[in-house]
Design an enzyme around this catalytic site. Sequence first.
Site, short mmCIF file in Angstrom:
data_model
loop_
_atom_site.label_atom_id
_atom_site.label_comp_id
_atom_site.label_asym_id
_atom_site.label_seq_id
_atom_site.Cartn_x
_atom_site.Cartn_y
_atom_site.Cartn_z
N LYS A 140 -4.13 -3.40 -4.54
CA LYS A 140 -4.66 -2.40 -5.48
C LYS A 140 -3.58 -1.99 -6.47
O LYS A 140 -2.57 -1.38 -6.10
CB LYS A 140 -5.17 -1.18 -4.71
N HIS A 179 -0.33 -6.09 -11.67
CA HIS A 179 -0.01 -5.91 -13.09
C HIS A 179 1.46 -5.52 -13.31
O HIS A 179 1.95 -5.56 -14.44
CB HIS A 179 -0.96 -4.91 -13.77
N GLY A 226 0.78 -1.24 0.00
CA GLY A 226 0.00 0.00 0.00
C GLY A 226 0.81 1.28 0.00
O GLY A 226 0.25 2.36 0.16
#
Length: 368
Positions: free
Chosen positions: A269, A273, A212
Site C-alpha cells: 500500500k 511509488h 506496512g
Amino acid sequence: MAAPTQTIEVPSDAELMQAQADLWRHSLYYLTSMGLRCAVELGIPTTIHRLGGAASVSDLMAALSLPENKLPFFRRLMRVLVTGGVFAADGSGDAERFGLTPLSRILVDGVVADEHHSQRCFVLGPTCRHSVEAAFNLAEWFKKELASPVPSPFEDLHGARLFEESTPLLDPEMDAVVNEARAAHDNLGIGTLLRECRDLFKGVNSLTDCCGRHGETARAIVKAFPHINCTVFDLPWLVNQAPRDGVVNYVAGDAFHSNVPPAQAVMLKLVLHHLSDDDCVKILGQCRKAVPSQKEGGKVIVIDILVDPSLGPVMFEAQLMMDMLMMVNTRGRQRDENEWHHLFTKAGFSDYKIAKKIGARAVFEVFP
C-alpha cells in the site's frame, strides 16, 4: 557570416495579457504553498475548529495571539487561502467569517476519530527547507553526469535518502516530520478503502502487509475483517517502534533480501511509488513467492496512484505534482496503467485487474 535573424510568432493582445497572467500564476505558485504552510504553522484550521467551525479575523487574531498591527496582512493571507479552497468565507468586511472546507478539515490537529488522520505534516514535509532546496537545485541536477541508479536531487544535494536510517543524521526534526507526513498520507482513506473494496478481502484468511510500517492499515483490516490473520513485515527499526497490542503480528526483515512472510494475500500500500522500477520488480518478485497460486486464491494487492487524465484536470494535475515530488525527493515515480502492467509482467505475474479506482489511487489485484 552573420547569424540568420530568428523570428517568433507574436501573440495577439488578448493572448499576451493571458500569457502574462499565467506566467504570474506559475512563477508565484510557491507563495500559495508557503501561505498554506504558514496557516498550518500558526494552527489556523485547528483554531477555527475550536472556535466552533467559523470565526472572524478578530476572533482568529485573538485566539492565535497575533499582534494587532498584523490584521491587514492576515486578511490578505486568508483571502489567498479562501481563493485556493483551503478555507470558506461568508460575509464581508468586519462581518466576514471564515470556515473550514473538506481540505482544511483534514488539517485540523488534536481530533480523536477513527478515520481522521491530520495531514498537517504532509504540508510541512514537502515545504521544508531540505525539500525546497532540492527542488531549487533541479537544473543543476539535470546537467550533472550521475551514475545509475540515478540519485534524486534530494539525495544528490544532501547525501541522504528519505525514509531511511541516514535521514536523521541529516536533520532529526525533518526526519520526524517527513515520516509523520508519510504515515498521515498513507493512512488517510483506509476506511473508504475498506468500505469500497470489501470484496477484495472476501475469502482471504491471511494477509501480509509488506512494508506496512507500524501496522495502522493492518489493524484497520483486522477491525473490519476479524477473521483475517494479519502480519506486518518491515525493516527492524520500524517494526521495533510498532505497538504490541496483539491485534497483528510483526516480522522484521528487508523486502529486497528477506523472504516475505507467506500468506494468502500480500499487500503493498503506497510503497512502490517511492521506488525505482528495478526496486519495484525486486519487491514484487519477493511478494509473488509469498502467495499461493491464483487457483488457490493467492494474490498481491497493490494500492497506489494510477496516473489517469480521464479523472479531470484538477486530479490529473495533483497526480503530476505528486510525480514531481517523487522525482525531487525519491527515486520513485507515479505510473500510468501501461507502466504498472510492465512492472507486473517483469516481476513474473500472469495477470492483474483493477479492482477499484478511489480518487487518485487504484487498487490492483495481481495474480501469480
